[in-house]
Scaffold this motif. Structure first.
Motif, PDB file in Angstrom:
ATOM      1  N   ILE A  64       0.844  -1.190   0.000  1.00 11.81           N
ATOM      2  CA  ILE A  64       0.000   0.000   0.000  1.00 11.81           C
ATOM      3  C   ILE A  64       0.881   1.241   0.000  1.00 11.81           C
ATOM      4  O   ILE A  64       1.809   1.362   0.813  1.00 11.81           O
ATOM      5  N   ASP A  65       0.588   2.149  -0.924  1.00 11.54           N
ATOM      6  CA  ASP A  65       1.284   3.425  -1.000  1.00 11.54           C
ATOM      7  C   ASP A  65       2.786   3.236  -1.187  1.00 11.54           C
ATOM      8  O   ASP A  65       3.575   4.075  -0.776  1.00 11.54           O
ATOM      9  N   GLY A  66       3.175   2.099  -1.783  1.00 17.54           N
ATOM     10  CA  GLY A  66       4.590   1.846  -2.012  1.00 17.54           C
ATOM     11  C   GLY A  66       5.402   1.701  -0.752  1.00 17.54           C
ATOM     12  O   GLY A  66       6.632   1.772  -0.772  1.00 17.54           O
ATOM     13  N   ARG A  67       4.714   1.426   0.393  1.00 16.27           N
ATOM     14  CA  ARG A  67       5.415   1.466   1.674  1.00 16.27           C
ATOM     15  C   ARG A  67       4.973   0.387   2.640  1.00 16.27           C
ATOM     16  O   ARG A  67       5.797  -0.233   3.301  1.00 16.27           O
ATOM     17  N   TYR A  68       3.673   0.142   2.746  1.00 16.50           N
ATOM     18  CA  TYR A  68       3.149  -0.746   3.780  1.00 16.50           C
ATOM     19  C   TYR A  68       2.790  -2.099   3.157  1.00 16.50           C
ATOM     20  O   TYR A  68       1.872  -2.198   2.343  1.00 16.50           O
ATOM     21  N   ARG A  69       3.504  -3.151   3.559  1.00 16.53           N
ATOM     22  CA  ARG A  69       3.271  -4.502   3.037  1.00 16.53           C
ATOM     23  C   ARG A  69       2.327  -5.248   3.989  1.00 16.53           C
ATOM     24  O   ARG A  69       2.663  -5.509   5.140  1.00 16.53           O
ATOM     25  N   ILE A  70       1.106  -5.555   3.519  1.00 18.35           N
ATOM     26  CA  ILE A  70       0.111  -6.254   4.332  1.00 18.35           C
ATOM     27  C   ILE A  70       0.594  -7.675   4.602  1.00 18.35           C
ATOM     28  O   ILE A  70       0.938  -8.417   3.691  1.00 18.35           O
ATOM     29  N   ARG A  71       0.637  -8.068   5.905  1.00 20.87           N
ATOM     30  CA  ARG A  71       1.117  -9.396   6.286  1.00 20.87           C
ATOM     31  C   ARG A  71       0.012 -10.322   6.797  1.00 20.87           C
ATOM     32  O   ARG A  71       0.076 -11.522   6.614  1.00 20.87           O
ATOM     33  N   THR A  74      -2.113  -6.387  10.085  1.00 25.28           N
ATOM     34  CA  THR A  74      -0.722  -6.071  10.430  1.00 25.28           C
ATOM     35  C   THR A  74       0.040  -5.876   9.135  1.00 25.28           C
ATOM     36  O   THR A  74      -0.237  -6.526   8.129  1.00 25.28           O
ATOM     37  N   ALA A  75       0.990  -4.958   9.184  1.00 25.39           N
ATOM     38  CA  ALA A  75       1.775  -4.660   7.990  1.00 25.39           C
ATOM     39  C   ALA A  75       3.188  -4.279   8.405  1.00 25.39           C
ATOM     40  O   ALA A  75       3.452  -3.933   9.562  1.00 25.39           O
ATOM     41  N   ILE A  76       4.085  -4.359   7.454  1.00 26.86           N
ATOM     42  CA  ILE A  76       5.473  -3.938   7.665  1.00 26.86           C
ATOM     43  C   ILE A  76       5.672  -2.614   6.944  1.00 26.86           C
ATOM     44  O   ILE A  76       5.429  -2.512   5.738  1.00 26.86           O
ATOM     45  N   ASP A  77       6.072  -1.587   7.684  1.00 33.18           N
ATOM     46  CA  ASP A  77       6.460  -0.320   7.080  1.00 33.18           C
ATOM     47  C   ASP A  77       7.862  -0.513   6.505  1.00 33.18           C
ATOM     48  O   ASP A  77       8.855  -0.478   7.218  1.00 33.18           O
TER      49      ASP A  77
END
Length: 665
Positions: free
Chosen positions: A14-21, A34-37
């Motif tokens: 998302i937005d080239g930044r937040y990877r949905i886990r 939960t996501a990884i910034d």
């Protein structure tokens, strides 16, 4: 039958930044992931509005997004230890989202589902922190509107006890989310009620308005549920539950749980009065009442404990009578954090952590020794005491600087980075993070190395540097197909891969010296240093395969033999004439090497037809029957007579189109 639908947002960036886990929870208005910034390399929580909720709230999309953005900015300004922090906001696929602090713990709803109800100490401890968070929102001009156990997160207690709720850290989430949706719905001319009916205040049901006292009412219902294990009202339909809040007073908790102190009944009654003007004005005022109750109940518990300690022990049989009274653990007001104290409570005298850690114990020891010495000796004896005190101080100081100020470095390798940080800081250490590294053995985000190493000596309160793992390094095989061998080798070396040349082969489409394939294939995941086999084109093959389809197999055999190729024949039923080639591989025009195999499919001819019996049939009827079977018909003598002779005879298998002669007279 249960049907599970895969969540299309999982692993989305998302937005080239937040990877949905992963998905944490799904509520009425939004889903939490939960996501990884990937920019800051930290775990966050992302709350995305449901598509149906967004569509219902945004007849005018721009107005909805503007309201949602304003609410997000207001929430982000709530920098309070009991408020779930908001880091970012935006839209994805037309759906608004918030990026929030990820709290490792459980919701109050999960705890109540497991424990059913809480004891008064735990309930008041959680409520006090809830009200601290909601009070901060009220002071900022923000009303929560949806206070309920699902929006209350309880993190692990600093003491580490899994069941220690009194010391747990409570955080409140979803400030302003309901307000953003509701305000956008109002632009449509509607009056949508955005609240959970089990905790909805009467004024929200009757008038659709909310102010800080609305949150106080909901907090009172949450307190009732924590003490009793249930909400005060239920019903078959949501509207029935909502109107019970309007028509009935909330019952006292002690009516469901005998033995609860009456002061708790009064606390619930004060917060849940149907008239908003009779409630505490906001969460801060309610928090002050809760603190007074906690202090009073704690004082009673301390007094009871002191009386019990003064009763002398008697070696006689004693009958113990269980009184239906619950005991609330005492809480010293001065032990509360500064944000939770009443205005008239004294502040605790604190010393910076580093100063306490570096201070030598010698000064305290000297004062104590001098005090004792002054009481025991006088005059000349004080000199002896002073000498002894100085010797002790010198010995203690030497021990402190040589050994006492050091401790053993904890073992943090293999732990998750956040868990290692919490453990180390709980032990009084400062944590720093070095640049992460790839590792084949340690999973991503776990501690790969630490400095100092575990069990080595480290100064108390010192700094431990952690190196986190990026996990196994994997990247795709670069696309070198269509490039010359030199360029392909350069690309593979730049990717830290090793080129291995395989067996060259002819290719009709790529010129000589160009890569036509790789093994592993382009895009496959490999690790640094892996070998990549490349197949290089030798150009078009020297022999061009001619057109063979439609020719007789005998002719084809001569053509293939003259070209120096091998022929493979497969016979198949076909409507084509017998021994005619009906398919070939490779196709005509393809290049092949000498002795290459050419495969052809050869027709067996049309399937045979059994000649039907037409003797004794009228000649014209017999003619029609034979022609319907795909046979030609020859008539002799009288065409209007009866068939007396046929040739071939009946049931004779013949190829389609064979002529059958009938003799009629």
């Amino acid at each position: 039958m249960d049907i599970q639908v895969a969540d299309t947002l999982l692993n989305t960036l998302i937005d080239g930044r937040y990877r949905i886990r992963g998905r944490v929870a799904r509520g009425g208005m939004a889903t939490v992931y939960t996501a990884i910034d990937e920019r800051l390399d930290r775990t966050v929580a992302i709350k995305i509005i449901h598509p149906n909720q967004a569509q219902a709230a945004q007849v005018q999309l721009a107005g909805f997004l503007e309201r949602f953005t304003d609410e997000a900015k207001t929430i982000a300004r709530l920098t309070h230890p009991n408020v779930v922090a908001v880091y970012d906001q935006g839209t994805h696929g037309g759906l608004p989202y918030l990026v929030m602090e990820y709290v490792r713990g459980r919701t109050l709803r999960d705890i109540l589902a497991e424990r059913k109800r809480l004891n008064p100490s735990e309930a008041l401890a959680i409520l006090e922190q809830m009200l601290a968070a909601i009070g901060a929102a009220h002071r900022a001009g923000l009303v929560h509107r949806d206070v309920k156990p699902e929006n209350v997160l309880v993190a692990e207690a600093p003491s580490g006890g899994a069941g220690n709720l009194v010391d747990g850290v409570v955080k409140v989430a979803d400030f302003g989310l309901a307000r953003a949706v509701e305000a956008s719905s109002d632009t449509e001319g509607g009056n949508q009620l955005m609240a959970t009916v089990a905790y909805v205040a009467p004024e929200l049901v009757t008038e659709g308005r909310a102010d800080p006292r609305t949150d106080v009412y909901a907090a009172g219902i949450v307190l009732f549920e924590m003490l009793t294990g249930r909400v005060p009202y239920d019903g078959d339909r949501a509207v029935e539950v909502a109107w019970q809040h309007v028509d009935r007073d909330v019952p006292p908790p002690s009516g469901l749980v005998p033995g609860l102190p009456p002061v708790l009944d009064e606390l619930v009654r004060r917060a849940t009065r149907r008239d908003p003007g009779a409630r505490p004005t906001d969460a801060g005022a309610f928090q002050a009442e809760v603190q007074v109750v906690r202090d009073d109940l704690g004082a009673v518990a301390n007094a009871n404990t002191a009386i019990l300690r003064q009763i002398p022990a008697v070696d006689q049989p004693t009958m113990v009578v269980q009184q239906p009274t619950m005991v609330v653990s005492s809480v010293s007001p001065t032990n509360r954090p500064s944000w939770a104290r009443l205005p008239d409570q004294p502040r605790e005298r604190t010393t910076p952590h580093r100063r306490r850690a570096a201070a030598s114990p010698g000064s305290d020891l000297l004062d104590r020794v001098r005090e004792v010495g002054g009481r025991l000796f006088a005059g000349r004896a004080s000199v002896v005491v002073t000498v002894v005190a100085l010797a002790l101080v010198a010995g203690m100081a030497g021990w402190w600087f040589a050994f006492g100020r050091y401790t053993e470095t904890p073992s943090l390798a293999g732990l998750a980075g956040t868990e290692a940080k919490v453990q180390a800081e709980r032990a009084g250490f400062v944590i720093k993070f070095a640049d992460p590294r790839y590792s084949e053995d340690v999973a991503k985000d776990q501690v790969l190395a630490q400095d100092p190493e575990s069990t080595s000596r480290i100064q108390r309160g010192g700094t431990i540097t952690l190196t986190l793992s990026l996990g196994p390094e994997r990247f795709p095989v670069p696309d070198v197909v269509g490039k010359t061998l030199d360029l392909a080798q350069l690309d593979l070396e730049n990717a830290n891969l090793v080129l291995v040349r395989g067996t060259d082969r002819y290719d009709d489409n790529l010129p000589e010296g160009v890569v036509i394939a790789t093994n592993p294939k382009v895009g496959a995941e490999v690790k640094p240093g892996d070998k990549i086999t490349v197949i290089v084109s030798k150009g078009k093959a020297p022999i061009s395969v001619p057109v063979l389809v439609g020719k007789n197999i005998n002719e084809v055999r001569d053509i293939v033999r003259d070209l120096g190729l091998e022929l493979s024949e497969t016979y198949k039923d076909s409507d084509k004439p017998k021994d005619q080639v009906i398919a070939q591989s490779p196709q005509d025009g393809a290049g092949v090497e000498k002795n290459a195999q050419v495969k052809v499919d050869v027709s067996n001819g049309p399937p045979a037809v059994n000649v039907p019996r037409v003797i004794d049939l009228p000649c014209q009827q017999a003619k029609q029957l034979l022609e319907s079977q795909g046979l030609a018909v020859g008539v002799q003598f009288n065409p209007n007579g009866t068939v007396r002779i046929q040739n071939p005879n009946e049931n004779t298998p013949v190829p389609p189109g064979t002529q059958v002669v009938i003799t009629c007279f």
